[in-house]
Design a protein around this motif. Structure first.
Motif, PDB file in Angstrom:
ATOM      1  N   GLN A  97      -4.128  -7.039   1.838  1.00  8.28           N
ATOM      2  CA  GLN A  97      -3.814  -4.997   2.453  1.00  8.28           C
ATOM      3  C   GLN A  97      -3.058  -4.829   2.144  1.00  8.28           C
ATOM      4  O   GLN A  97      -1.551  -5.634   1.591  1.00  8.28           O
ATOM      5  CB  GLN A  97      -3.701  -5.030   3.989  1.00  8.28           C
ATOM      6  N   LEU A  98      -2.954  -3.745   1.278  1.00  8.65           N
ATOM      7  CA  LEU A  98      -2.389  -2.690   1.159  1.00  8.65           C
ATOM      8  C   LEU A  98      -1.757  -1.265   2.041  1.00  8.65           C
ATOM      9  O   LEU A  98      -3.128  -0.718   1.570  1.00  8.65           O
ATOM     10  CB  LEU A  98      -2.392  -1.862  -0.327  1.00  8.65           C
ATOM     11  N   VAL A  99      -1.159  -0.914   2.187  1.00  9.72           N
ATOM     12  CA  VAL A  99      -0.552   0.428   3.220  1.00  9.72           C
ATOM     13  C   VAL A  99       0.295   0.775   2.569  1.00  9.72           C
ATOM     14  O   VAL A  99       1.695   0.010   1.936  1.00  9.72           O
ATOM     15  CB  VAL A  99      -0.470  -0.344   4.817  1.00  9.72           C
ATOM     16  N   GLU A 100      -0.131   2.039   3.045  1.00 10.57           N
ATOM     17  CA  GLU A 100       0.858   3.519   2.190  1.00 10.57           C
ATOM     18  C   GLU A 100       1.593   4.338   3.107  1.00 10.57           C
ATOM     19  O   GLU A 100       0.613   4.468   3.988  1.00 10.57           O
ATOM     20  CB  GLU A 100       0.274   4.472   0.952  1.00 10.57           C
ATOM     21  N   SER A 101       3.109   4.951   2.500  1.00 10.92           N
ATOM     22  CA  SER A 101       3.215   5.410   3.624  1.00 10.92           C
ATOM     23  C   SER A 101       4.075   6.921   2.967  1.00 10.92           C
ATOM     24  O   SER A 101       4.431   6.108   2.038  1.00 10.92           O
ATOM     25  CB  SER A 101       4.219   4.654   4.562  1.00 10.92           C
TER      26      SER A 101
ATOM     27  N   VAL B 142       1.334  -6.844 -11.051  1.00 12.90           N
ATOM     28  CA  VAL B 142       1.115  -5.213 -11.472  1.00 12.90           C
ATOM     29  C   VAL B 142       1.108  -5.127 -10.031  1.00 12.90           C
ATOM     30  O   VAL B 142      -0.549  -4.553  -9.387  1.00 12.90           O
ATOM     31  CB  VAL B 142       0.410  -5.846 -12.444  1.00 12.90           C
ATOM     32  N   MET B 143       2.160  -3.852 -10.168  1.00 14.31           N
ATOM     33  CA  MET B 143       1.592  -2.797  -8.805  1.00 14.31           C
ATOM     34  C   MET B 143       1.449  -1.380  -9.400  1.00 14.31           C
ATOM     35  O   MET B 143       1.763  -1.347 -10.487  1.00 14.31           O
ATOM     36  CB  MET B 143       2.859  -3.048  -8.077  1.00 14.31           C
ATOM     37  N   GLY B 144       0.665  -1.009  -8.931  1.00 18.57           N
ATOM     38  CA  GLY B 144       0.739   0.907  -9.812  1.00 18.57           C
ATOM     39  C   GLY B 144       0.170   1.724  -8.441  1.00 18.57           C
ATOM     40  O   GLY B 144       0.077   1.546  -7.478  1.00 18.57           O
TER      41      GLY B 144
ATOM     42  N   TYR C  22      -3.335   6.636  -4.237  1.00 17.03           N
ATOM     43  CA  TYR C  22      -3.100   5.747  -3.838  1.00 17.03           C
ATOM     44  C   TYR C  22      -3.001   4.410  -4.176  1.00 17.03           C
ATOM     45  O   TYR C  22      -2.101   3.953  -5.771  1.00 17.03           O
ATOM     46  CB  TYR C  22      -5.098   4.629  -4.326  1.00 17.03           C
ATOM     47  N   CYS C  23      -2.087   3.221  -3.664  1.00 14.71           N
ATOM     48  CA  CYS C  23      -1.310   2.015  -4.045  1.00 14.71           C
ATOM     49  C   CYS C  23      -2.677   0.929  -4.691  1.00 14.71           C
ATOM     50  O   CYS C  23      -3.609   0.766  -4.258  1.00 14.71           O
ATOM     51  CB  CYS C  23       0.137   1.307  -3.204  1.00 14.71           C
ATOM     52  N   SER C  24      -1.897   0.418  -5.227  1.00 15.57           N
ATOM     53  CA  SER C  24      -3.030  -0.717  -5.692  1.00 15.57           C
ATOM     54  C   SER C  24      -2.231  -1.888  -6.331  1.00 15.57           C
ATOM     55  O   SER C  24      -1.203  -1.801  -7.125  1.00 15.57           O
ATOM     56  CB  SER C  24      -3.522  -0.429  -7.268  1.00 15.57           C
TER      57      SER C  24
ATOM     58  N   ASN D 193      -2.314  -5.744  -8.767  1.00 12.76           N
ATOM     59  CA  ASN D 193      -3.247  -5.913  -9.899  1.00 12.76           C
ATOM     60  C   ASN D 193      -5.409  -5.093 -10.215  1.00 12.76           C
ATOM     61  O   ASN D 193      -5.716  -5.871 -10.969  1.00 12.76           O
ATOM     62  CB  ASN D 193      -3.435  -7.093  -9.624  1.00 12.76           C
ATOM     63  N   GLY D 194      -5.246  -3.854  -9.860  1.00 16.49           N
ATOM     64  CA  GLY D 194      -6.167  -2.959 -10.421  1.00 16.49           C
ATOM     65  C   GLY D 194      -7.444  -3.568  -9.745  1.00 16.49           C
ATOM     66  O   GLY D 194      -8.482  -3.022  -9.580  1.00 16.49           O
ATOM     67  N   LEU D 195      -7.172  -4.870  -8.878  1.00 23.10           N
ATOM     68  CA  LEU D 195      -8.129  -5.353  -7.749  1.00 23.10           C
ATOM     69  C   LEU D 195      -7.650  -5.213  -6.171  1.00 23.10           C
ATOM     70  O   LEU D 195      -9.813  -5.038  -5.318  1.00 23.10           O
ATOM     71  CB  LEU D 195      -7.581  -6.724  -7.611  1.00 23.10           C
ATOM     72  N   TYR D 196      -7.261  -4.983  -5.964  1.00 23.16           N
ATOM     73  CA  TYR D 196      -6.543  -4.497  -4.412  1.00 23.16           C
ATOM     74  C   TYR D 196      -6.069  -2.794  -4.215  1.00 23.16           C
ATOM     75  O   TYR D 196      -5.091  -2.048  -4.759  1.00 23.16           O
ATOM     76  CB  TYR D 196      -5.563  -5.349  -3.411  1.00 23.16           C
ATOM     77  N   TRP D 197      -6.398  -2.235  -2.983  1.00 20.90           N
ATOM     78  CA  TRP D 197      -6.102  -0.648  -2.782  1.00 20.90           C
ATOM     79  C   TRP D 197      -5.859   0.101  -1.340  1.00 20.90           C
ATOM     80  O   TRP D 197      -6.569  -1.181  -0.507  1.00 20.90           O
ATOM     81  CB  TRP D 197      -7.592   0.232  -3.485  1.00 20.90           C
ATOM     82  N   GLY D 198      -4.900   0.506  -1.645  1.00 16.77           N
ATOM     83  CA  GLY D 198      -4.335   1.182   0.089  1.00 16.77           C
ATOM     84  C   GLY D 198      -5.576   2.039   0.567  1.00 16.77           C
ATOM     85  O   GLY D 198      -6.544   2.405  -0.491  1.00 16.77           O
ATOM     86  N   GLN D 199      -5.527   2.535   1.789  1.00 16.82           N
ATOM     87  CA  GLN D 199      -6.780   3.371   1.691  1.00 16.82           C
ATOM     88  C   GLN D 199      -5.925   5.445   1.234  1.00 16.82           C
ATOM     89  O   GLN D 199      -6.554   6.089   1.681  1.00 16.82           O
ATOM     90  CB  GLN D 199      -6.217   3.446   3.536  1.00 16.82           C
ATOM     91  N   GLY D 200      -4.989   5.025   0.440  1.00 14.62           N
ATOM     92  CA  GLY D 200      -4.427   6.349  -0.215  1.00 14.62           C
ATOM     93  C   GLY D 200      -3.022   7.075   1.283  1.00 14.62           C
ATOM     94  O   GLY D 200      -3.802   6.944   2.418  1.00 14.62           O
ATOM     95  N   THR D 201      -2.869   8.535   0.560  1.00 13.76           N
ATOM     96  CA  THR D 201      -1.483   9.361   1.728  1.00 13.76           C
ATOM     97  C   THR D 201      -1.765  10.346   0.822  1.00 13.76           C
ATOM     98  O   THR D 201      -1.674  10.369  -0.337  1.00 13.76           O
ATOM     99  CB  THR D 201      -0.431   8.206   1.407  1.00 13.76           C
TER     100      THR D 201
END
Length: 112
Positions: free
Chosen positions: A3-7, A33-35, A94-96, A98-106
């Protein structure tokens, strides 16, 4: 399950600054890799910046010199310091991982 959570999104005037954060949880494996990516309504998602586990950073030309990406590897968090913001930076960010996992966006809105 990762899980990725942006703020940190919000409304800021042109020329202002915002700092986005993203925390990864739910995995015992490190994310190499985080992006950050962003998407405007009706447009494709575009890459903004990335950082790998070695600390190397990469930026889109449109944000180079204004945005700074950093990470805390031990905590699997990544930050995006955004300075000298412009109206065209308005988008959902959006946070990512490894290009595989994504947050919900802010949402980031740059407007006077």
């Amino acid at each position: 399950q990762v899980q990725l959570v942006e703020s940190g999104g919000g409304l800021v005037q042109p020329g202002g600054s915002l700092r986005l954060s993203c925390a990864a949880s739910g995995t015992s494996l490190s994310i190499d890799v985080m992006g950050w990516y962003r998407q405007e309504p009706g447009k494709q998602r575009e890459w903004v910046a990335s950082i790998n586990s070695g600390g190397s950073t990469y930026y889109a030309d449109s944000v180079k010199g204004r945005f700074t990406i950093s990470r805390d590897g031990a905590k699997n968090t990544v930050n995006l310091q955004m300075d000298s913001l412009k109206a065209e930076d308005t988008a959902v960010y959006y946070c990512s991982g490894n290009g595989l996992y994504w947050g919900q966006g802010t949402q980031v809105t740059v407007s006077s």
